[in-house]
Scaffold this motif. Structure first.
Motif, PDB file in Angstrom:
ATOM      1  N   ALA A 245       0.819  -1.208   0.000  1.00 13.99           N
ATOM      2  CA  ALA A 245       0.000   0.000   0.000  1.00 13.99           C
ATOM      3  C   ALA A 245       0.858   1.266   0.000  1.00 13.99           C
ATOM      4  N   VAL A 246       2.014   1.210   0.633  1.00 14.59           N
ATOM      5  CA  VAL A 246       2.900   2.383   0.679  1.00 14.59           C
ATOM      6  C   VAL A 246       3.424   2.690  -0.723  1.00 14.59           C
ATOM      7  N   TRP A 247       3.862   1.650  -1.442  1.00 18.40           N
ATOM      8  CA  TRP A 247       4.354   1.847  -2.804  1.00 18.40           C
ATOM      9  C   TRP A 247       3.241   2.333  -3.708  1.00 18.40           C
ATOM     10  N   LEU A 248       2.051   1.842  -3.461  1.00 11.00           N
ATOM     11  CA  LEU A 248       0.894   2.262  -4.252  1.00 11.00           C
ATOM     12  C   LEU A 248       0.608   3.747  -4.050  1.00 11.00           C
ATOM     13  N   ARG A 249       0.604   4.172  -2.797  1.00  9.30           N
ATOM     14  CA  ARG A 249       0.357   5.585  -2.490  1.00  9.30           C
ATOM     15  C   ARG A 249       1.431   6.487  -3.078  1.00  9.30           C
ATOM     16  N   ARG A 250       2.678   6.076  -2.959  1.00 10.18           N
ATOM     17  CA  ARG A 250       3.780   6.874  -3.513  1.00 10.18           C
ATOM     18  C   ARG A 250       3.666   6.976  -5.032  1.00 10.18           C
ATOM     19  N   GLY A 251       3.331   5.876  -5.667  1.00  6.05           N
ATOM     20  CA  GLY A 251       3.171   5.879  -7.120  1.00  6.05           C
ATOM     21  C   GLY A 251       2.033   6.768  -7.571  1.00  6.05           C
ATOM     22  N   GLU A 252       0.932   6.754  -6.814  1.00  9.36           N
ATOM     23  CA  GLU A 252      -0.205   7.630  -7.140  1.00  9.36           C
ATOM     24  C   GLU A 252       0.182   9.092  -7.003  1.00  9.36           C
ATOM     25  N   ARG A 253       0.907   9.409  -5.953  1.00  6.23           N
ATOM     26  CA  ARG A 253       1.323  10.805  -5.761  1.00  6.23           C
ATOM     27  C   ARG A 253       2.279  11.263  -6.858  1.00  6.23           C
ATOM     28  N   LEU A 254       3.199  10.393  -7.251  1.00  3.12           N
ATOM     29  CA  LEU A 254       4.114  10.742  -8.335  1.00  3.12           C
ATOM     30  C   LEU A 254       3.364  10.906  -9.658  1.00  3.12           C
ATOM     31  N   ALA A 255       2.370  10.047  -9.894  1.00  5.77           N
ATOM     32  CA  ALA A 255       1.571  10.149 -11.121  1.00  5.77           C
ATOM     33  C   ALA A 255       0.791  11.458 -11.135  1.00  5.77           C
ATOM     34  N   LEU A 256       0.227  11.827 -10.000  1.00  5.15           N
ATOM     35  CA  LEU A 256      -0.503  13.099  -9.935  1.00  5.15           C
ATOM     36  C   LEU A 256       0.443  14.284 -10.133  1.00  5.15           C
ATOM     37  N   ALA A 257       1.650  14.163  -9.600  1.00  6.93           N
ATOM     38  CA  ALA A 257       2.643  15.230  -9.817  1.00  6.93           C
ATOM     39  C   ALA A 257       3.006  15.327 -11.298  1.00  6.93           C
ATOM     40  N   GLY A 258       3.129  14.187 -11.978  1.00  5.84           N
ATOM     41  CA  GLY A 258       3.412  14.184 -13.413  1.00  5.84           C
ATOM     42  C   GLY A 258       2.294  14.825 -14.210  1.00  5.84           C
ATOM     43  N   LEU A 259       1.044  14.523 -13.832  1.00  6.81           N
ATOM     44  CA  LEU A 259      -0.096  15.167 -14.499  1.00  6.81           C
ATOM     45  C   LEU A 259      -0.106  16.669 -14.256  1.00  6.81           C
ATOM     46  N   LEU A 260       0.199  17.065 -13.031  1.00  4.32           N
ATOM     47  CA  LEU A 260       0.238  18.490 -12.700  1.00  4.32           C
ATOM     48  C   LEU A 260       1.335  19.199 -13.483  1.00  4.32           C
ATOM     49  N   LEU A 261       2.501  18.584 -13.583  1.00  7.15           N
ATOM     50  CA  LEU A 261       3.591  19.197 -14.356  1.00  7.15           C
ATOM     51  C   LEU A 261       3.225  19.310 -15.830  1.00  7.15           C
ATOM     52  N   GLY A 262       2.566  18.302 -16.355  1.00  8.38           N
ATOM     53  CA  GLY A 262       2.122  18.362 -17.752  1.00  8.38           C
ATOM     54  C   GLY A 262       1.103  19.466 -17.972  1.00  8.38           C
ATOM     55  N   ALA A 263       0.174  19.618 -17.029  1.00  9.65           N
ATOM     56  CA  ALA A 263      -0.834  20.676 -17.144  1.00  9.65           C
ATOM     57  C   ALA A 263      -0.194  22.058 -17.050  1.00  9.65           C
ATOM     58  N   VAL A 264       0.777  22.203 -16.160  1.00  9.75           N
ATOM     59  CA  VAL A 264       1.475  23.490 -16.026  1.00  9.75           C
ATOM     60  C   VAL A 264       2.233  23.807 -17.311  1.00  9.75           C
ATOM     61  N   THR A 265       2.897  22.810 -17.884  1.00  4.11           N
ATOM     62  CA  THR A 265       3.639  23.016 -19.134  1.00  4.11           C
ATOM     63  C   THR A 265       2.714  23.443 -20.259  1.00  4.11           C
ATOM     64  N   LEU A 266       1.577  22.762 -20.391  1.00  5.56           N
ATOM     65  CA  LEU A 266       0.617  23.135 -21.433  1.00  5.56           C
ATOM     66  C   LEU A 266       0.061  24.539 -21.211  1.00  5.56           C
ATOM     67  N   THR A 267      -0.232  24.888 -19.973  1.00  3.01           N
ATOM     68  CA  THR A 267      -0.754  26.228 -19.671  1.00  3.01           C
ATOM     69  C   THR A 267       0.264  27.303 -20.024  1.00  3.01           C
ATOM     70  N   VAL A 268       1.515  27.085 -19.640  1.00  2.00           N
ATOM     71  CA  VAL A 268       2.562  28.064 -19.947  1.00  2.00           C
ATOM     72  C   VAL A 268       2.752  28.181 -21.459  1.00  2.00           C
ATOM     73  N   ALA A 269       2.721  27.056 -22.182  1.00  2.00           N
ATOM     74  CA  ALA A 269       2.880  27.094 -23.637  1.00  2.00           C
ATOM     75  C   ALA A 269       1.729  27.844 -24.303  1.00  2.00           C
ATOM     76  N   VAL A 270       0.513  27.651 -23.813  1.00  2.00           N
ATOM     77  CA  VAL A 270      -0.639  28.366 -24.380  1.00  2.00           C
ATOM     78  C   VAL A 270      -0.533  29.865 -24.103  1.00  2.00           C
ATOM     79  N   VAL A 271      -0.140  30.226 -22.892  1.00  2.00           N
ATOM     80  CA  VAL A 271      -0.002  31.656 -22.556  1.00  2.00           C
ATOM     81  C   VAL A 271       1.073  32.304 -23.420  1.00  2.00           C
TER      82      VAL A 271
END
Length: 116
Positions: free
Chosen positions: A70-96
């Motif tokens: 469960a610990v590895w699962l939680r860490r992986g989920e948090r890293l995946a959400l961070a990756g999605l957030l970084l991708g969204a930030v990159t797309l937002t900055v590129a659009v601006v």
């Protein structure tokens, strides 16, 4: 005198607890997503990690405690959400930047001023 919690004896036919292989895969995909998130390529592994995490949670729940990780699962989920957030930030900055570049560019046709 405080009550001492005693471990209930295991039945000999009970399987040994083992770490879920899906939990390891979720962590690996989450790590790849976080590393490549700024390149927008992290969206695919992040999505796969979150979908796999959902399956792994269901399997761990159905196993009755014999699947761990469960610990590895939680860490992986948090890293995946961070990756999605970084991708969204990159797309937002590129659009601006794209909108500002388009707004400050020349308007209409640009003719050579030396031509009469």
């Amino acid at each position: 005198m405080p009550a001492v919690a005693r471990e209930t004896p295991r039945h000999p036919a009970d399987p040994d607890p083992v770490r879920s292989t899906k939990a390891g895969a979720v962590f690996a995909l989450g790590l790849v997503a976080a590393i490549t998130g700024l390149l927008v390529g992290g969206v695919v592994p992040a999505t796969l990690a979150l979908l796999l995490a959902r399956q792994a949670r269901r399997e761990a729940y159905r196993s009755g405690g014999y699947l761990t990780g469960a610990v590895w699962l939680r860490r992986g989920e948090r890293l995946a959400l961070a990756g999605l957030l970084l991708g969204a930030v990159t797309l937002t900055v590129a659009v601006v930047f794209g909108v500002f570049s388009w707004a400050t560019g020349p308007v209409g046709q640009d003719f050579d001023p030396g031509i009469d």
